[in-house]
Design a protein around this motif. Structure first.
Motif, mmCIF file in Angstrom:
data_model
loop_
_atom_site.group_PDB
_atom_site.id
_atom_site.type_symbol
_atom_site.label_atom_id
_atom_site.label_comp_id
_atom_site.label_asym_id
_atom_site.label_seq_id
_atom_site.Cartn_x
_atom_site.Cartn_y
_atom_site.Cartn_z
ATOM 1 N N VAL A 72 64.152 27.824 54.547
ATOM 2 C CA VAL A 72 62.328 26.679 55.039
ATOM 3 C C VAL A 72 61.889 27.663 53.763
ATOM 4 C CG1 VAL A 72 60.726 26.761 57.093
ATOM 5 C CG2 VAL A 72 62.964 26.918 57.506
ATOM 6 N N LYS A 73 60.381 26.884 52.969
ATOM 7 C CA LYS A 73 60.181 27.620 52.125
ATOM 8 C C LYS A 73 58.536 28.072 52.695
ATOM 9 C CE LYS A 73 57.780 26.006 47.535
ATOM 10 N NZ LYS A 73 58.448 24.660 47.075
ATOM 11 N N ARG A 74 57.792 28.613 52.343
ATOM 12 C CA ARG A 74 56.359 29.394 52.172
ATOM 13 C C ARG A 74 55.885 28.659 51.088
ATOM 14 N NH1 ARG A 74 54.395 33.681 50.929
ATOM 15 N NH2 ARG A 74 52.483 34.602 52.731
ATOM 16 N N VAL A 75 54.807 27.428 51.329
ATOM 17 C CA VAL A 75 54.505 26.914 50.399
ATOM 18 C C VAL A 75 53.148 27.716 49.750
ATOM 19 C CG1 VAL A 75 53.001 24.641 49.225
ATOM 20 C CG2 VAL A 75 55.058 24.440 50.782
ATOM 21 N N THR A 76 53.729 28.898 48.890
ATOM 22 C CA THR A 76 52.134 29.365 48.415
ATOM 23 C C THR A 76 52.435 29.191 46.840
ATOM 24 O OG1 THR A 76 51.414 31.567 48.576
ATOM 25 C CG2 THR A 76 54.223 31.104 47.983
ATOM 26 N N ASP A 77 51.620 30.220 45.962
ATOM 27 C CA ASP A 77 51.664 30.607 44.649
ATOM 28 C C ASP A 77 51.158 31.533 44.041
ATOM 29 O OD1 ASP A 77 51.138 29.913 41.732
ATOM 30 O OD2 ASP A 77 51.081 27.956 41.820
ATOM 31 N N ALA A 78 52.478 32.399 43.564
ATOM 32 C CA ALA A 78 51.213 33.448 43.456
ATOM 33 C C ALA A 78 50.354 33.187 42.874
ATOM 34 C CB ALA A 78 52.542 34.456 42.357
ATOM 35 N N LEU A 79 50.666 32.972 41.228
ATOM 36 C CA LEU A 79 48.828 32.901 40.592
ATOM 37 C C LEU A 79 47.833 32.585 41.415
ATOM 38 C CD1 LEU A 79 50.247 31.062 37.472
ATOM 39 C CD2 LEU A 79 49.678 33.394 37.403
ATOM 40 N N VAL A 80 47.967 31.723 41.987
ATOM 41 C CA VAL A 80 47.074 31.069 42.511
ATOM 42 C C VAL A 80 46.546 32.310 43.368
ATOM 43 C CG1 VAL A 80 46.049 29.359 45.074
ATOM 44 C CG2 VAL A 80 47.530 28.847 42.941
ATOM 45 N N ASP A 81 47.602 32.532 44.471
ATOM 46 C CA ASP A 81 47.363 34.072 45.318
ATOM 47 C C ASP A 81 46.482 35.424 44.801
ATOM 48 O OD1 ASP A 81 48.303 32.794 47.291
ATOM 49 O OD2 ASP A 81 49.919 33.895 47.615
ATOM 50 N N GLN A 82 46.487 35.266 43.284
ATOM 51 C CA GLN A 82 45.989 36.304 42.766
ATOM 52 C C GLN A 82 44.630 35.914 41.996
ATOM 53 O OE1 GLN A 82 48.826 37.196 39.069
ATOM 54 N NE2 GLN A 82 47.588 39.254 38.575
ATOM 55 N N ARG A 83 44.497 35.234 41.853
ATOM 56 C CA ARG A 83 42.833 34.400 41.385
ATOM 57 C C ARG A 83 42.024 34.528 42.971
ATOM 58 N NH1 ARG A 83 40.424 29.408 38.677
ATOM 59 N NH2 ARG A 83 39.076 30.757 38.585
ATOM 60 N N VAL A 84 42.891 34.257 43.949
ATOM 61 C CA VAL A 84 41.993 34.378 45.200
ATOM 62 C C VAL A 84 41.583 35.643 45.496
ATOM 63 C CG1 VAL A 84 41.824 34.267 47.692
ATOM 64 C CG2 VAL A 84 42.869 32.723 46.927
ATOM 65 N N ARG A 85 42.695 36.823 44.884
ATOM 66 C CA ARG A 85 42.857 37.949 45.506
ATOM 67 C C ARG A 85 41.497 38.389 44.322
ATOM 68 N NH1 ARG A 85 48.242 38.720 46.765
ATOM 69 N NH2 ARG A 85 48.832 38.663 44.617
ATOM 70 N N GLN A 86 41.502 38.024 43.428
ATOM 71 C CA GLN A 86 40.677 38.538 42.377
ATOM 72 C C GLN A 86 38.745 38.234 42.672
ATOM 73 O OE1 GLN A 86 41.030 40.544 39.050
ATOM 74 N NE2 GLN A 86 38.966 40.462 39.518
ATOM 75 N N GLU A 87 38.707 36.830 42.941
ATOM 76 C CA GLU A 87 37.401 36.285 43.617
ATOM 77 C C GLU A 87 37.132 37.123 44.021
ATOM 78 O OE1 GLU A 87 36.251 35.453 40.917
ATOM 79 O OE2 GLU A 87 37.618 34.339 39.447
ATOM 80 N N ASN A 88 38.018 36.843 44.860
ATOM 81 C CA ASN A 88 37.441 37.876 46.828
ATOM 82 C C ASN A 88 37.066 38.942 46.194
ATOM 83 O OD1 ASN A 88 37.048 36.668 48.909
ATOM 84 N ND2 ASN A 88 39.198 35.731 48.793
ATOM 85 N N ALA A 89 38.003 39.886 45.144
ATOM 86 C CA ALA A 89 37.534 41.513 44.997
ATOM 87 C C ALA A 89 36.024 41.320 44.416
ATOM 88 C CB ALA A 89 38.281 42.803 44.455
ATOM 89 N N ASN A 90 35.648 40.422 43.640
ATOM 90 C CA ASN A 90 34.451 40.361 43.162
ATOM 91 C C ASN A 90 33.046 39.912 43.717
ATOM 92 O OD1 ASN A 90 35.441 40.485 40.141
ATOM 93 N ND2 ASN A 90 35.855 38.662 39.906
ATOM 94 N N LEU A 91 33.144 39.363 44.677
ATOM 95 C CA LEU A 91 32.711 38.545 45.205
ATOM 96 C C LEU A 91 32.321 40.188 46.556
ATOM 97 C CD1 LEU A 91 30.666 36.629 46.977
ATOM 98 C CD2 LEU A 91 32.705 35.917 48.484
ATOM 99 N N ALA A 92 33.261 41.060 46.921
ATOM 100 C CA ALA A 92 32.718 41.433 47.915
ATOM 101 C C ALA A 92 32.147 42.735 47.174
ATOM 102 C CB ALA A 92 34.055 42.622 48.306
ATOM 103 N N TYR A 93 32.623 43.228 45.420
ATOM 104 C CA TYR A 93 31.679 43.951 44.921
ATOM 105 C C TYR A 93 30.009 43.758 44.753
ATOM 106 C CZ TYR A 93 30.381 46.407 40.997
ATOM 107 O OH TYR A 93 29.706 47.204 39.552
ATOM 108 N N LEU A 94 29.645 42.776 44.417
ATOM 109 C CA LEU A 94 28.889 41.862 44.304
ATOM 110 C C LEU A 94 27.985 42.243 45.716
ATOM 111 C CD1 LEU A 94 28.952 38.490 42.232
ATOM 112 C CD2 LEU A 94 27.803 40.587 41.584
ATOM 113 N N SER A 95 28.504 41.155 46.870
ATOM 114 C CA SER A 95 27.587 41.134 48.052
ATOM 115 C C SER A 95 27.557 42.812 48.396
ATOM 116 C CB SER A 95 28.281 40.363 49.010
ATOM 117 O OG SER A 95 29.839 39.972 49.098
ATOM 118 N N ALA A 96 28.405 43.809 47.950
ATOM 119 C CA ALA A 96 28.143 44.691 48.667
ATOM 120 C C ALA A 96 26.852 45.943 47.972
ATOM 121 C CB ALA A 96 29.822 46.071 48.323
#
Lengths: 532, 421
Positions: A72-96
């Motif tokens: 039963v496969k988790r349909v995910t992609d480590a690279l996409v996850d990483q990008r999501v984390r990266q962009e969210n980190a940038n967003l959090a920095y700017l909005s702070a």
């Protein structure tokens, strides 16, 4: 050669697999609104013959032997996850940063008729009123004008004080925010380390760990948002989380972050302390002692960082170009207040009070602007007037006029006759008051006396430009983050339509497999009961 | 990246976003309409913010120039009416003098009447010379005194007249009627008084006292310091010795002015002395325009400052005229008439000067008013909302919000399940 009951067995594997597919679709639908959920797919595997033909092999069924649930496969992609984390980190920095400066901005009330600029204008003009009416308390004309200057000066000082207090209050918020961030990061790191361990052990025993992996991804995203943490997936599936290159989670070990408290020992931020994050690496992991993976990197102290914590830290640090942090704004405000004190005190120092005393001969009495904490302002009133001295490192010693403490000298406040508005002596000459006015508007053509309104304008427009730029940066980052998040959602999100189809598909297949069994039953009934 | 799958959560979050964004836009548009301000905070438009602050600062400058101009006009108007009144009184004095000079046509009685009127004119001129605007004498420069000219007596500082007897602290009988200016002599009232002997002082004058067999005046000791050894009487007075005939024959070596605010200014023996400081009073009516709004009393009325040069004052002239008229001194009358004509010329010049300065102020007021208008225009352009544009923006924000709500209502609701039976 197919065994007699082989078909029944094949049908049974079909029933089993369709059951799993039904359960999977069911679970997906149940979690449709769970934001941390990654959709599952029941991956089917064909049961075929032996992959290596051997002699006497009886396994000759060309139609195959059914189906099995491979995973039963988790349909995910480590690279996409990483990008999501990266962009969210940038967003959090700017909005702070953006939200902190925006809160500050809403408190400075410019342009308006009530802010510092308006108070400065009124103060500047009040000197012209003294030019018109330089009389003191004893005369029939003018005490009101001298009082007017004092009152306008008090209003201006109070307006500057209020802004400074706003900045410091916001800095206090930022400090609390950073402390919360660090606490949360440490809690997250500990949980990820535990999940790493559980997933590794449970995964080895074949237990489904998908929900644990969901949890771990959510924690990794949280850490990225809080501190700009980066997560690498190790070959064994464990997550290594690093902050600024320093490993915070390594296998089942975790390090901790600490943060100094610039407000400890006092109630408020002092305007100079910065936030420093300290780092304690995870205990040495024997698995990685040989240099495998990411060895602990002891950075000791960190002054810059990503994410919300980084945004908070940047607020207390000077930046280039200026006006991009609370520290910058307070510094600009302080220089403005100091220049104001220098200009007014400096020019007044060259005049005579109403009793004919030269202000220069009477250094402390005639101070117009002083430090409110200072019982006896230091230094002599010279031209230009020198504020509190600084030591070799440029750190102010003694009582320095700042935006927070600028106030009207107590002696002048009590006795406006001490205002040295005369150029010549004990009379109603008011040439020096006009010079003060000129000094405030930059009319003396002396670099020591610049136009104060222009200085303040540049402070405000600097802040405005910074926030305006930050706003658009944040908006851009927001849409980038949304896009990346959508990209991930395309992959991991549950579509009800899809799952409904899956459900129908599985249900139909289940019915079909059941039909195979009943058909086989009929065949066997014929073969066993009706033959012969 | 092309979108290949759209999931329920994508729909939900994009619905949230679009509804939220529309609502923010709506709230912004509403705020602009409510406050009438396009720029609510610096980041809305940093450039316009700077412009607005600068325009406000300029408006406040121009308003102050206007206020200063108003104040300056007040001074100049006061001076103008004073000078006009002085001019008419001087004309009257000339007329009277011409009449009096006509010895054949006047008997003693009518000449006495002329002298009396001249004395009244002297009082009138004294009042005009002390014209004040908001409590400040307009002819007194930057003095803190309420008068530009003070009445009093010139007292000779006879060599034998200043005893070192500073022990007498109680003013004698009659001294109390002499109101020594409390503002000036406050400190010395509690201190010592010096007796200044004047051999020509008249016994029976309430201001005159007798000490050690000599007549003289009580003078606060501080006065001797201020006016004493370094002070010389007006040259005109000293030369003509005509101000006070009763003391005139004393040695004119050194005199001091003893102020007496109760002195009768009609009495030719009462000296009228300039007590202003000769400073100038100016008003800033433009960034680089500073206009003097006072008038130097010593120039208009003559006389000297404490340290300045001497000239005969109009009051001295009138005193001399009275004396000459009383004694029938034709030469004195002619000299007085010439002096009066000279003053008339001075007054004309002074009026012209004030007129020119008034014009300058009017000019500056016009400039300030024009500037004010254009600065208000600039301020309004930079920070005020354009109602038409803002209303349209508000309308379109409303429409956008409604559209977002409608789209959300349509997209979130349905799924395949709605169509399965």
């Amino acid at each position: 050669m197919v065994g007699t009951f082989g078909a029944l067995n094949t049908a049974k594997t079909g029933l089993q697999y369709q059951q799993v597919a039904l359960d999977t679709a069911n679970n997906n639908i149940a979690n449709v609104n769970n934001s941390g959920y990654v959709r599952r797919q029941a991956i089917a595997g064909e049961i075929g013959g032996a992959t290596t033909p051997v002699m006497w092999s009886t396994d000759g069924n060309p139609a195959g032997q059914g189906v099995t649930t491979q995973e039963v496969k988790r349909v995910t992609d480590a690279l996409v996850d990483q990008r999501v984390r990266q962009e969210n980190a940038n967003l959090a920095y700017l909005s702070a940063k953006d939200s902190s400066l925006s809160r500050l901005e809403s408190g400075i009330s410019e342009p308006s008729d009530t802010g510092v600029a308006a108070a400065l204008d009124a103060f500047v003009q009040s000197w012209q009123d003294v030019v018109s009416n330089p009389g003191g308390d004893g005369s029939t004309s003018g005490p009101a004008a001298r009082q007017g200057v004092i009152a306008a000066g008090q209003t201006l000082a109070a307006a500057i004080n209020t802004q400074a207090r706003n900045v410091i209050g916001e800095a206090d918020n930022v400090i609390v925010q950073a402390q919360n961030d660090v606490t949360q990061v440490n809690a997250d790191a500990q949980q990820i380390a535990q999940l790493n361990q559980t997933i590794k052990v449970a995964g080895a025993s074949g237990t489904d760990v998908s929900d644990l992996e969901d949890q771990r991804d959510a924690l990794a995203l949280d850490m990225a948002q809080l501190a700009g943490a980066q997560t690498q997936v190790q070959p064994d599936g464990q997550y290594t989380v690093t902050v600024n290159g320093a490993a915070l989670v390594q296998g089942n070990y975790y390090g901790t972050l600490g943060i100094n408290n610039p407000t400890s020992g006092s109630t408020d931020w002092d305007g100079t302390s910065t936030l420093v994050v300290t780092y304690t690496p995870p205990p040495q992991n024997s698995d990685q002692a040989a240099g495998v993976g990411y060895p602990p990197k002891n950075l000791g102290q960190m002054t810059t960082m990503g994410g919300d914590l980084g945004g908070a830290m940047a607020m207390l640090q000077p930046t280039y170009p200026a006006h991009a942090s609370l520290k910058d704004y307070l510094d600009s405000l302080n220089s403005f207040a100091q220049q104001l004190a220098n200009s007014v005190n400096g020019v007044l120092g060259g005049g005579y009070d109403l009793n004919g005393n030269a202000a220069a001969a009477n250094p402390t009495k005639g101070y117009f602007f002083t430090n409110s904490d200072d019982p006896n302002p230091p230094g002599t009133m010279t031209t230009p007037w020198a504020p509190g001295s600084v030591d070799s490192n440029g750190v102010p010693t003694g009582y320095q006029v700042t935006a927070l403490n600028i106030s009207i000298g107590k002696q002048v406040e009590a006795n406006p006759d001490l205002l040295a508005v005369s150029d010549t002596g004990a009379n109603f000459d008011s040439g020096n008051a006009d010079k003060v006015y000129q000094g405030l508007i930059g009319g003396l053509n002396d670099p020591n006396y610049p136009n104060l309104s222009a200085i303040y304008q540049s402070v405000v427009s600097g802040l405005g430009t910074t926030i305006s730029a930050l706003d658009s940066q944040t908006k851009n980052q927001q849409s980038l983050t949304t896009q990346v998040t959508n990209e991930r959602q395309q992959l991991v999100g549950v579509s009800i339509d899809e799952e409904t189809i899956n459900l129908m598909q599985a249900a139909r297949a289940y019915q079909a497999s059941s039909r195979v069994i009943s058909t086989m039953d009929d065949i066997l009934d014929t073969l066993i009961n009706k033959t012969g | 990246m092309s979108i290949t799958r759209v999931t329920q959560q994508m729909l939900t979050s994009s619905s949230y976003n679009s509804v939220n964004n529309s609502l923010v836009a709506l709230s912004d548009a509403q705020n602009v309409l409510n406050t009438g301000k396009r720029v609510q905070k610096p980041s809305d438009d940093p450039t316009a913010t700077t412009t607005a602050i600068r325009a406000r600062s300029g408006i406040s400058d121009q308003n102050q120039y206007l206020r200063n101009a108003q104040d300056g006009t007040g001074w100049l108007t006061t001076i103008d009416s004073a000078v006009q009144s002085v001019a008419s009184q001087v004309t009257r004095a000339s007329t009277l003098t011409l009449q009096g000079a006509n010895t054949g046509a006047n008997d003693d009685q009518s000449r006495q009447a002329i002298v009396q009127e001249l004395q009244q004119i002297r009082t009138g001129l004294f009042a005009s010379a002390n014209s004040a605007y908001l409590g400040r004498p307009v002819f007194g420069g930057t003095t803190t005194d309420s008068q530009a000219y003070a009445a009093g007596y010139y007292v000779p500082m006879a060599t034998a007249g200043i005893p070192s007897d500073g022990t007498v602290t109680e003013p004698v009988n009659g001294w109390s009627t002499v109101a020594v200016d409390p503002a000036t002599y406050q400190a010395s009232l509690t201190g010592a008084y010096s007796f200044v002997a004047d051999p020509n002082a008249v016994t029976g004058d309430p201001n005159v006292d007798t000490q050690g067999g000599a007549n003289g005046y009580w003078v606060p000791a501080a006065d001797l310091g201020a006016y004493g050894p370094n002070w010389t009487p007006p040259a005109g007075w000293a030369q003509t010795e005509s101000v006070d005939p009763t003391v005139g024959s004393a040695s004119p070596a050194q005199y001091m002015f003893v102020r007496d605010d109760n002195a009768d200014t009609a009495d030719p023996n009462t000296a009228i002395q300039y007590v202003g400081d000769g400073g100038s009073v100016s008003r800033r009516v433009g960034p680089d325009t500073v206009i003097r709004v006072d008038s130097d009393g010593a120039k208009v009325f003559g006389n000297v400052t404490a340290s300045g040069t001497a000239s005969q004052s109009i009051f001295d002239t009138l005193s001399s005229l009275c004396t000459a008229m009383t004694t029938g001194d034709q030469a004195g009358i002619t000299a007085g008439l010439n002096a009066l004509n000279g003053f008339q010329a001075v007054l004309d010049a002074s009026e012209a000067d004030e007129g020119a300065r008034s014009n300058q102020i009017t000019q500056a007021t016009n400039v300030a008013n024009t500037q004010l208008l254009s600065l208000q225009q600039i301020k309004s352009n930079s920070e005020d909302a354009d109602v038409a544009t803002s209303t349209i923006a508000f309308q379109s924000a409303t429409v956008q919000y409604q559209a977002a709500l409608a789209a959300t209502a349509k997209t979130v609701q349905p799924s395949l399940l709605d169509f399965l039976s």
